[in-house]
Design a protein around this motif. Structure first.
Motif: not given
Length: 271
Positions: A74-80, A134-135, A140-143, A233-234
């Protein structure tokens, strides 16, 4: 309303219970525990035992990698991608920290298109519970906080992992800036604290004797609502990324100037 005063004019000290209750509201530390004879009250002993059990459980709780992969999509970065260290199980991971720093197999990482600016590694570390809790929210907040001109590789989920395992991932991805989100060692007041480790240019050839903790920056104690929140933190992590890429290195020479870095007029031309 003013404090009641004694006959000599000095303010009376609040009753011990109210005094310590007010202080406990400001900290998760165990303070003002009281006593029953020469021992702690039974309630406090049981609270300590429960906290100790929670810390042990957090260390030994296995990471549900499939669930984390589903949420990381769901982060939208591609397949983990999932990688594991050379530690065969949790017992060996705890006995042999060196094995947790080395990958067992990075073949899955080789399928990811190289050349992104930043890599995100979500590692279980010493508290898989922290990563579970939290991971992905922190990622998501960092992105959201990173400058929009930086590209981020698909997330890598690392099991039985120490921080340095991320260095191998970054090199395999051809990424120069690495953020490892990892479960921190549980304590008797917090069992689900997450940390962020930033390493820029995680190549031993860049550092002579190799990459050490002096070449990293750490943001710790991330576990809202009691600890550091995701947004703060982000913001710090994004500021350190900008600073590291401008400076050309991370570690002891890089300071947290997150507010100034992110509000500066020029974020282009980064290393």
């Amino acid at each position: 309303m003013s404090s009641p005063e004694r006959a000599d004019g000095a303010a009376r000290r609040p009753a011990d219970g109210a005094f310590w209750d007010a202080l406990r509201a400001t900290t998760q530390s165990r303070i003002g525990l009281g006593r029953t004879g020469d021992a702690l009250p039974t309630r406090r002993v049981l609270e300590f035992s429960a906290a100790h059990a929670a810390a042990r459980d957090a260390v030994h709780q296995p990471l549900d990698a499939d669930d984390l992969v589903a949420r990381a999509r769901d982060l939208g970065l591609g397949e983990p991608v999932v990688v594991t260290s050379r530690a065969a199980d949790r017992g060996e991971y705890l006995r042999r920290p060196d094995l947790g720093r080395e990958p067992a197999d990075l073949s899955g990482v080789s399928t990811v298109t190289a050349g992104a600016d930043v890599a995100l590694v979500l590692a279980d570390g010493l508290s898989p519970k922290a990563l579970t809790d939290h991971g992905t929210a922190l990622a998501g907040a960092i992105l959201a906080a990173l400058p929009p001109d930086l590209t981020v590789a698909p997330p890598v989920i690392a099991t039985q992992a120490r921080v340095a395992l991320g260095d191998h991932v970054a090199r395999a991805l051809g990424v120069r800036t690495l953020l490892v989100l990892i479960g921190e060692r549980p304590g008797l007041s917090v069992a689900d604290s997450l940390g962020i480790y930033l390493t820029h240019r995680a190549d031993p050839e860049d550092f002579g004797a190799g990459v050490t903790d002096a070449h990293r920056n750490c943001i710790s104690n991330i576990h809202p609502p009691e600890g550091l929140g995701y947004t703060d933190a982000a913001r710090i992590a994004a500021g350190l990324v900008v600073g590291a890429r401008r400076l050309g290195r991370s570690g002891v020479d890089l300071k947290d100037t997150s507010r100034a870095e992110l509000e500066g007029p020029d974020q282009r031309g980064l290393d």
